[in-house]
Write a protein that holds these residues in place. Structure first.
Motif, PDB file in Angstrom:
ATOM      1  N   GLU A   1      34.591  49.664  44.892  1.00 53.00           N
ATOM      2  CA  GLU A   1      34.456  50.496  43.701  1.00 53.00           C
ATOM      3  C   GLU A   1      35.822  50.953  43.199  1.00 53.00           C
ATOM      4  O   GLU A   1      36.083  50.960  41.993  1.00 53.00           O
TER       5      GLU A   1
ATOM      6  N   VAL B   1      37.774  47.998  41.498  1.00 57.65           N
ATOM      7  CA  VAL B   1      37.250  47.703  40.164  1.00 57.65           C
ATOM      8  C   VAL B   1      37.637  48.806  39.181  1.00 57.65           C
ATOM      9  O   VAL B   1      38.000  48.526  38.039  1.00 57.65           O
ATOM     10  N   SER B   2      37.622  50.042  39.635  1.00 56.03           N
ATOM     11  CA  SER B   2      37.947  51.152  38.735  1.00 56.03           C
ATOM     12  C   SER B   2      39.407  51.121  38.283  1.00 56.03           C
ATOM     13  O   SER B   2      39.714  51.576  37.181  1.00 56.03           O
TER      14      SER B   2
ATOM     15  N   ALA C   1      32.039  50.286  38.909  1.00 54.54           N
ATOM     16  CA  ALA C   1      31.260  49.479  39.851  1.00 54.54           C
ATOM     17  C   ALA C   1      30.354  50.374  40.675  1.00 54.54           C
ATOM     18  O   ALA C   1      30.731  51.487  41.048  1.00 54.54           O
TER      19      ALA C   1
ATOM     20  N   VAL D   1      28.539  45.954  37.819  1.00 55.86           N
ATOM     21  CA  VAL D   1      29.792  46.272  37.149  1.00 55.86           C
ATOM     22  C   VAL D   1      29.543  46.462  35.656  1.00 55.86           C
ATOM     23  O   VAL D   1      28.864  45.647  35.026  1.00 55.86           O
TER      24      VAL D   1
ATOM     25  N   ILE E   1      37.943  41.019  37.579  1.00 54.88           N
ATOM     26  CA  ILE E   1      37.112  41.873  38.432  1.00 54.88           C
ATOM     27  C   ILE E   1      36.807  41.162  39.741  1.00 54.88           C
ATOM     28  O   ILE E   1      36.920  41.747  40.822  1.00 54.88           O
ATOM     29  N   LYS E   2      36.431  39.894  39.662  1.00 54.77           N
ATOM     30  CA  LYS E   2      36.163  39.119  40.871  1.00 54.77           C
ATOM     31  C   LYS E   2      37.398  39.055  41.761  1.00 54.77           C
ATOM     32  O   LYS E   2      37.308  39.205  42.983  1.00 54.77           O
TER      33      LYS E   2
ATOM     34  N   ILE F   1      37.980  42.289  43.659  1.00 53.32           N
ATOM     35  CA  ILE F   1      37.061  42.419  44.799  1.00 53.32           C
ATOM     36  C   ILE F   1      37.510  41.516  45.934  1.00 53.32           C
ATOM     37  O   ILE F   1      37.557  41.931  47.104  1.00 53.32           O
TER      38      ILE F   1
END
Length: 66
Positions: free
Chosen positions: A21, A24-25, A31, A42, A54-55, A58
Motif C-alpha cells: 500500500e 503504491v501511494s 491501494a 488500486v 504500479i505493477k 509492487i
C-alpha cells in the motif's frame, strides 16, 4: 479515476500489505490489499501514473503481480 484489481503472490501478513500500500501511494495512487484473496485493489489517475508503474512498484517490494 481508474480502478483495477491485481492478483499478487507472496503477501502473507500485515507488513506485506502495508509495504504494498505504501509503495503504491508514493506514486499518487491508492491501494487496498486483501490478504485472503491475494489481491490489491488500486485506484489511480491514468493521467498521472500507469498501471505498469504500479505493477513495478509492487514487484520492487518483492511480490509477484500475476
Amino acid at each position: 479515476m481508474s480502478n483495477v484489481i491485481l492478483n499478487v503472490e507472496g503477501m502473507s501478513c500485515g507488513h506485506c500489505a502495508s509495504s504494498v500500500e505504501k509503495a503504491v501511494s508514493t506514486l499518487g495512487a491508492t491501494a487496498k490489499v486483501d490478504l485472503g484473496s491475494k489481491t490489491v485493489a488500486v485506484e489511480f489517475d491514468e493521467n498521472k501514473v500507469t498501471i505498469n508503474a504500479i505493477k513495478e512498484a509492487i514487484e520492487d517490494q518483492g511480490y509477484d503481480v500475476v
